[in-house]
Design an enzyme around this catalytic site. Structure first.
Site, PDB file in Angstrom:
ATOM      1  CB  SER A 122      -0.898  -0.029   1.245  1.00 15.95           C
ATOM      2  OG  SER A 122      -1.583   1.195   1.388  1.00 15.95           O
ATOM      3  CE  LYS A 125      -4.604   0.135   0.326  1.00 21.84           C
ATOM      4  NZ  LYS A 125      -5.223  -0.684   1.398  1.00 21.84           N
ATOM      5  CE  LYS A 155      -3.874   3.910   2.074  1.00 18.10           C
ATOM      6  NZ  LYS A 155      -5.136   3.455   2.672  1.00 18.10           N
ATOM      7  CG  ASP A 167      -7.655   2.500   0.507  1.00 21.86           C
ATOM      8  OD1 ASP A 167      -8.811   2.976   0.566  1.00 21.86           O
ATOM      9  OD2 ASP A 167      -7.081   1.977   1.489  1.00 21.86           O
ATOM     10  CD  GLU A 193      -8.623  -0.736   0.524  1.00 20.54           C
ATOM     11  OE1 GLU A 193      -7.698  -1.100  -0.252  1.00 20.54           O
ATOM     12  OE2 GLU A 193      -8.488  -0.709   1.751  1.00 20.54           O
ATOM     13  CG  ASP A 236     -10.410  -0.574   4.878  1.00 21.17           C
ATOM     14  OD1 ASP A 236     -10.783  -0.923   6.010  1.00 21.17           O
ATOM     15  OD2 ASP A 236      -9.271  -0.084   4.685  1.00 21.17           O
ATOM     16  CE  LYS A 244      -7.154  -1.868   6.838  1.00 21.43           C
ATOM     17  NZ  LYS A 244      -7.172  -0.396   6.901  1.00 21.43           N
ATOM     18  N   GLY A 268      -4.018  -3.806   6.251  1.00 20.06           N
ATOM     19  CA  GLY A 268      -2.966  -3.530   7.227  1.00 20.06           C
ATOM     20  C   GLY A 268      -3.178  -2.183   7.875  1.00 20.06           C
TER      21      GLY A 268
HETATM   22  O1  OSB Z   1      -7.065   2.095   4.456  1.00 18.42           O
HETATM   23  O2  OSB Z   1      -5.961   0.325   4.255  1.00 18.42           O
HETATM   24  C1  OSB Z   1      -6.084   1.437   4.758  1.00 18.42           C
HETATM   25  C2  OSB Z   1      -3.038   2.230   6.952  1.00 18.42           C
HETATM   26  C3  OSB Z   1      -3.645   2.878   8.008  1.00 18.42           C
HETATM   27  C4  OSB Z   1      -5.004   3.078   7.978  1.00 18.42           C
HETATM   28  C5  OSB Z   1      -5.761   2.637   6.894  1.00 18.42           C
HETATM   29  C6  OSB Z   1      -5.164   1.972   5.837  1.00 18.42           C
HETATM   30  C7  OSB Z   1      -3.772   1.809   5.847  1.00 18.42           C
HETATM   31  C8  OSB Z   1      -3.029   1.183   4.752  1.00 18.42           C
HETATM   32  C9  OSB Z   1      -1.654   0.681   5.071  1.00 18.42           C
HETATM   33  O3  OSB Z   1      -3.412   1.148   3.615  1.00 18.42           O
HETATM   34  C10 OSB Z   1      -1.495  -0.774   4.925  1.00 18.42           C
HETATM   35  C11 OSB Z   1      -0.196  -1.233   5.558  1.00 18.42           C
HETATM   36  O4  OSB Z   1       0.845  -1.101   4.908  1.00 18.42           O
HETATM   37  O5  OSB Z   1      -0.219  -1.706   6.698  1.00 18.42           O
HETATM   38 MG    MG Z   2      -8.190   0.870   3.065  1.00 15.57          MG
END
Ligand code: OSB
Ligand code: MG
Length: 374
Positions: free
Chosen positions: A141, A167, A169, A194, A219, A244, A268, A296
């Site tokens: 991510s 992925k 952001k 995402d 996402e 999510d 999660k 994560g």
């Molecule tokens: O939306 O998936 C998410 C991290 C913190 C809060 C929300 C998210 C995330 C990540 C990081 O996308 C995923 C990771 O590398 O742990």
């Molecule tokens: Mg997410």
């Protein structure tokens, strides 16, 4: 599930931990450079079980925070186990239903119990949860970069490391430009985005324009509490929607699937209140033919090991966000280190999470310790 023998929980040690991240992680809801979390150790019958509470400092991804999780744990959740003989992790899950919400706090206790019981049984946690995989596929991510050019360079670095899915952001104004540049440089990679709920239905044209980039899924584009809006959006998109934030429980998952709001689910453990609920979501999704993957929260070693365990279940059929610990941290609090090679992470084979605390490292990153007894 395996048969457990009941275990007496003698005490809980709650540590506040701070670990600098190797990179600043920017999302549509904020930016972080230090991972701050609560680490819960439950002790009893000569062994320990460990859980990592993924609540963040501010209420921006989830309403829960570090400072809400603390008193909920000490006043309502830990009293359910301290000084008690706990029949099974499932018995805690049942007793904790009385406490509404506060799922990240709940998950910390449930994870520690799952670890403790699996260790007592001498069995890897993944197996006690119904896991079948010896290794899992992982993606990465990537936070929002300042420019499209920086985004391509970051993608290049992680593609070279073998991650099975990238992925990105995104947020309004930092979306199609990044994707166009990345798709041009990497026509064939498995790519997703995402938005962390940053768009509304008024942005539907923009979101539809992302169909051109052949994303595996998009996402959480819309508001975290609006499953119906996602169903509305889904009717007009080619790109499948993955939820999510909107999925807090198996009931949410079933509703979202029935309404056509998502074709993929990010699970999660913390967001849904523990492994037991994660397994129920997995089972509901699997029965409906909906693939899931493990998300994560920038976890340190304990949380990461729990993620690897749940991701060994058969319905976790897409690469998750559980990338190598060394991406995030100079040194982690557990051994063996959880590292992916060529996008593949082995599932530890030792009892429980299969990782052991490194007391020296944990000592250096712990900012406060509280010991609780009945
Ligand atoms: O939306 O998936 C998410 C991290 C913190 C809060 C929300 C998210 C995330 C990540 C990081 O996308 C995923 C990771 O590398 O742990
Ligand atoms: Mg997410």
């Amino acid at each position: 599930m395996i048969d457990n023998r009941p275990m007496r929980v003698e005490c809980a040690v709650l540590r506040q931990v701070e670990m600098p991240l190797k990179f600043r992680f920017r999302t549509s809801f904020g930016e972080t450079g230090v991972k701050k979390f609560l680490l819960l150790e439950l002790r009893g019958e000569g062994l320990s079980g460990w859980g990592e509470c993924v609540a963040e400092e501010g209420p921006f991804y989830s309403p829960e925070t570090l400072s809400t999780a603390m008193p909920i744990l000490s006043a309502y959740l830990l009293p359910l186990v301290l000084g008690k003989t706990v029949a099974s992790p499932a018995a805690f899950d049942e007793a904790a239903r009385r406490v509404r919400g506060n799922r990240m706090a709940k998950a910390a206790v449930e994870c520690a119990l799952q670890d403790m019981f699996a260790r007592a049984a001498g069995v890897p946690l993944g197996r006690t949860l119904g896991g079948t995989r010896e290794k899992i596929e992982v993606g990465v991510s990537l936070g929002i970069s300042p420019t499209a050019k920086d985004t391509v360079e970051n993608v290049r670095k992680h593609v070279a490391q073998g991650y099975r899915r990238i992925k990105l952001k995104i947020e309004p104004g930092r979306d199609a430009d990044r994707l166009a540049a990345v798709r041009e440089a990497f026509p064939d990679i498995t790519l997703t985005v995402d938005a962390n709920a940053a768009y509304t239905l008024a942005d539907a044209d923009t979101l539809r324009s992302l169909d051109a980039f052949r994303l595996d899924y998009m996402e959480q584009p819309l508001h975290h509490e609006d499953i119906v809006a996602h169903a509305e959006l889904a009717k007009t998109l080619k790109t499948p929607i993955c939820l999510d934030e909107s999925i807090r429980s198996a009931a949410d998952a079933s509703a979202a699937i029935a309404l056509g709001a998502c074709k993929v689910i990010n699970i999660k453990i913390g967001r849904v209140g523990g492994h037991a609920e994660a397994v129920r979501i997995h089972d509901a999704a699997r029965a409906a033919g909906v693939p899931v993957w493990c998300g994560g929260m920038l976890e340190a070693g304990i949380g990461r090991a729990h993620n690897v365990a749940i991701a060994s279940l058969p319905g976790f059929s897409k690469p998750g966000d559980t990338s190598s610990s060394s991406r995030y941290f100079e040194e982690d609090i557990v051994e063996p280190a959880l590292e992916a090679k060529d996008g593949i992470m082995p599932v530890p084979t030792g009892p429980g999470t299969g990782v052991a605390i490194r007391p020296d490292v944990l000592g250096r990153v712990t900012t406060s310790i509280q010991e609780l007894r009945a």
